[in-house]
Design an enzyme around this catalytic site. Sequence first.
Site, mmCIF file in Angstrom:
data_model
loop_
_atom_site.group_PDB
_atom_site.id
_atom_site.type_symbol
_atom_site.label_atom_id
_atom_site.label_comp_id
_atom_site.label_asym_id
_atom_site.label_seq_id
_atom_site.Cartn_x
_atom_site.Cartn_y
_atom_site.Cartn_z
ATOM 1 N N GLY A 75 7.707 -21.623 -10.284
ATOM 2 C CA GLY A 75 6.424 -20.589 -10.188
ATOM 3 C C GLY A 75 6.868 -19.188 -9.719
ATOM 4 C CB ALA A 76 9.926 -17.828 -8.505
ATOM 5 N N GLY A 77 8.793 -16.885 -11.844
ATOM 6 C CA GLY A 77 8.778 -15.771 -12.851
ATOM 7 C C GLY A 77 10.355 -15.983 -13.609
ATOM 8 C CG LEU A 78 13.424 -16.194 -11.488
ATOM 9 C CD1 LEU A 78 14.370 -16.660 -10.441
ATOM 10 C CD2 LEU A 78 13.762 -14.841 -12.146
ATOM 11 N N GLY A 79 11.736 -18.602 -15.307
ATOM 12 C CA GLY A 79 11.428 -19.419 -16.402
ATOM 13 C C GLY A 79 11.994 -21.001 -16.093
ATOM 14 C CB ALA A 135 11.331 -22.401 -20.425
ATOM 15 C CB ALA A 136 15.329 -23.430 -17.361
ATOM 16 C CG ASP A 157 9.271 -17.816 -19.976
ATOM 17 O OD1 ASP A 157 9.279 -16.549 -20.270
ATOM 18 O OD2 ASP A 157 8.735 -18.378 -19.012
ATOM 19 N N PRO A 167 13.740 -21.466 -8.533
ATOM 20 C CG PRO A 167 13.386 -19.185 -7.689
ATOM 21 C CD PRO A 167 14.216 -19.943 -8.225
#
Length: 298
Positions: A90-94, A97-98, A139, A88
Site C-alpha cells: 500500500g505504498a505505491g511501489l507496486g 503486482a510484484a 505496475d 512495503p
Amino acid sequence: MGFGRGKVILLGEHAVVHGCPAIAVGIERGVTATAAAAERDLLRLSPWDLALRADPKGDEPLERAFAVALAMYPSRPPLEVSAQVDLPAGAGLGCSAAIGVAVLDAIDEALGIERSRTDLATAALAWEEIFHGNPSGIDNTMSAIGGVGFYRKGDALRPLRSNKPLHLVIGYSGESSSTKQMVASVGRQLKSDRKRVNKAFEGIEVLVRNAKLAIEAGDHIALGQLLDLNHTILSSLMLCTTKLDDMCQAARHAGALGAKMTGAGGGGCMFALAPKRDEALRLQDVLGEDSFVAEVSA
Ligand code: MEV
C-alpha cells in the site's frame, strides 16, 4: 526462483489509467517466490506470516488473486507457493503486482513452462485486476520487464535509452493507502468536473513527453523540474498528503533536482532525483530510515 520487481512511476500516474502515457522504472527490490507440488493449494507470504488458500469468493483479495492465478494452469498438481515480499504494501511501489508476477513466474518454473517476461506481464494483469478494478497495466508491466519505460495502456512498453543512470531516493511516508480508493477518487472528480480533470491530465501528458526527451538527453535538471510540476498537478487532484509534501520539500532543500509522490498517493512513497550517487546517500539521511536508494540505468 520467481521474481517480480517493485516499480516507481516517475511521471504520469492516474492519468495513465485514463489513456495518457506514463514513465516508470523497475527497481531491484521486489518479491521472490518458489512453488512446489503439495497436498493442497496454499500461498505463503513472508514476512507477514500469512498462509492463504485459493478462493475465488474469498474475503481477502490475495485469496481471490491466487485462485485466478491457479486457474491459468488447467492441468497441474496442487501447489504450495512461498513468496518473500521485500516491499512495503500500500505504498505505491507496486507490491501487489510484484507478488502476482513472482507467483506466476514461480509456478511457470515449477511446471516447466517457458514464457517471455512480456507474456508474464500480460498474465499478471488478471491478478492486478483483483486489487483494483481499473488498472492501467503499468505496475505488472514494469514488475515483469523492468528498466525505464514509456507506457501507454494497451500498447507495448517502450524502453527508454540514456547513457546517464538515474539516482533515485525513495522515501516512505509511513501512511499506507488503497490504490482502489485513490483511483476511484480521481474517477469521481473526472465525472463531476470533467473539464478541470482533463486539463490536469493534458498537463501531465505534456510533462511526460518532455520527461521522455529529458531522460534520453541525460538532462536531469530539466527532468527534476518536470517531476516537481507533476507533483503539483497531483496535489491539485487531492492525491498528496502533508507528509508527502514535506518530504518532497525537504529533499529539494537538501539538493534534490526534483521530488514527487509516486503511485496512487494518499500516503505511500515519494522519491527524489539526486544529481549523483553520493548525493543520493546524503538525501537518504534526510528522508529517514525507511528510505532507500535505487540506481536505474535506462
Ligand atoms: C498505481 O501504481 C498507479 C496508478 O496510476 C494506477 C494504475 O496505473 O493502474 C494510480
